[in-house]
Design a protein around this motif. Structure first.
Motif, PDB file in Angstrom:
ATOM      1  N   SER A  63      -0.583   1.902  -1.222  1.00 16.62           N
ATOM      2  CA  SER A  63      -0.738   3.346  -1.037  1.00 16.62           C
ATOM      3  C   SER A  63      -1.931   3.679  -0.149  1.00 16.62           C
ATOM      4  O   SER A  63      -1.890   4.637   0.623  1.00 16.62           O
ATOM      5  CB  SER A  63      -0.866   4.055  -2.392  1.00 16.62           C
ATOM      6  N   GLN A  87       0.818   3.191   4.687  1.00 17.51           N
ATOM      7  CA  GLN A  87       0.644   4.384   5.502  1.00 17.51           C
ATOM      8  C   GLN A  87       0.156   3.953   6.894  1.00 17.51           C
ATOM      9  O   GLN A  87      -0.488   2.894   7.038  1.00 17.51           O
ATOM     10  CB  GLN A  87      -0.318   5.361   4.847  1.00 17.51           C
ATOM     11  N   ARG A 118       7.582   8.460   2.891  1.00 15.01           N
ATOM     12  CA  ARG A 118       6.151   8.601   2.608  1.00 15.01           C
ATOM     13  C   ARG A 118       5.822  10.061   2.346  1.00 15.01           C
ATOM     14  O   ARG A 118       6.290  10.950   3.055  1.00 15.01           O
ATOM     15  CB  ARG A 118       5.306   8.081   3.774  1.00 15.01           C
ATOM     16  N   SER A 136      -1.397   8.143   0.382  1.00 10.63           N
ATOM     17  CA  SER A 136       0.029   8.432   0.450  1.00 10.63           C
ATOM     18  C   SER A 136       0.707   8.126  -0.869  1.00 10.63           C
ATOM     19  O   SER A 136       0.227   7.308  -1.665  1.00 10.63           O
ATOM     20  CB  SER A 136       0.701   7.598   1.556  1.00 10.63           C
ATOM     21  N   PHE A 138       4.973   7.443  -2.243  1.00  8.97           N
ATOM     22  CA  PHE A 138       6.231   6.959  -1.685  1.00  8.97           C
ATOM     23  C   PHE A 138       7.384   7.319  -2.601  1.00  8.97           C
ATOM     24  O   PHE A 138       7.279   7.208  -3.827  1.00  8.97           O
ATOM     25  CB  PHE A 138       6.190   5.439  -1.482  1.00  8.97           C
TER      26      PHE A 138
END
Length: 249
Positions: A63, A87, A118, A136, A138
């Motif tokens: 992440s 990301q 994302r 981020s 997901f």
């Protein structure tokens, strides 16, 4: 779909016939500096050996590259030929660390019949959010599987609300430890924010992780469960796994 919480945000997720390892922090207890001046991190040991954690992993999802989500033992132990989804701002970092198959996701990427979307988030509000940098979440979708939304290191914010609205996830993984650096507001979801998400996403099951493994986390499993009980939210909707526990969904 199965979600096994290893520790913190490190999970093994079985989805679409593949096993994903998320945010691997594989350090032994006390190997990382303190974040809040309370204790060195992580504050608990892994519930299994590193070899067991890595067994059967088909791909990795990162992440963001903070040390409690991707640490030196993980960088040293992971097979560099494994696909790594991340990301875009972490792409060059992972390539420099030797990973040969890095897939930065701008908005959507499909791999082995699984769609990755994302999503955005806020790792704290205001100045502390800027300091913590980009993070981020997901969303995973595949035929015959529930839609899974892993919100990542984010407060309850506009970006998370929009992801829930857009994807209508069946399962949401939240980072609910209420982590806060000294003198600043929390940089991930608090108990109250987690409850707001649970109530807003009334059709989803919520799996709360990122608790009781770092010294700057303030929310306990017991405390979050108490909040759920007081709001009449059953354990089947707000799931709070222990380290090493597998949740079958």
């Amino acid at each position: 779909m199965k979600i096994q919480l290893i520790r913190n945000a490190t999970m093994k997720i079985e989805y679409g016939g593949k096993t994903f390892l998320t945010d691997p922090m594989l350090s032994p207890k006390g190997a990382i500096r303190s974040f809040a001046g309370i204790a060195e991190n992580p504050t608990v040991d892994l519930p299994m050996s590193v070899d067991e954690v890595l067994q059967g992993v088909d791909a990795v999802i990162v992440s963001h590259n903070h040390p409690d989500h991707l640490d030196e033992p993980a960088l040293a132990s992971l097979d560099k030929t494994l696909p790594v989804f991340c990301q875009p701002c972490d792409d060059s970092f992972l390539v420099e660390k030797g990973f040969e198959r890095v897939f930065p996701i701008n908005s959507k990427h499909t791999w082995e019949g699984i769609d990755f979307h994302r999503t955005g988030g806020r790792h704290g509000q205001g100045e502390i959010g800027k300091l913590m940098g980009e993070v981020s979440g997901f969303v995973l979708q595949a035929s015959g599987e529930p839609t899974l939304y892993w919100a990542g290191d984010s407060n309850w914010c506009h970006e998370v609300k929009e992801a829930i609205k857009k994807f209508s996830p069946d399962v949401i993984i939240t980072h609910s430890g209420g982590a806060a650096l000294p003198g600043h507001d929390p940089i991930i979801m608090t108990g109250e924010q987690t409850m707001a998400l649970v109530q807003a996403a009334s059709d989803a099951k919520v799996v709360a992780v990122h608790m009781e493994s770092l010294d700057h986390c303030t929310v306990t499993r017991e405390g979050l469960r108490k909040m759920g009980d007081e709001a009449s939210i059953p354990g089947s909707r707000l799931i709070i796994p222990k380290d090493g526990e597998t949740v079958n969904l």
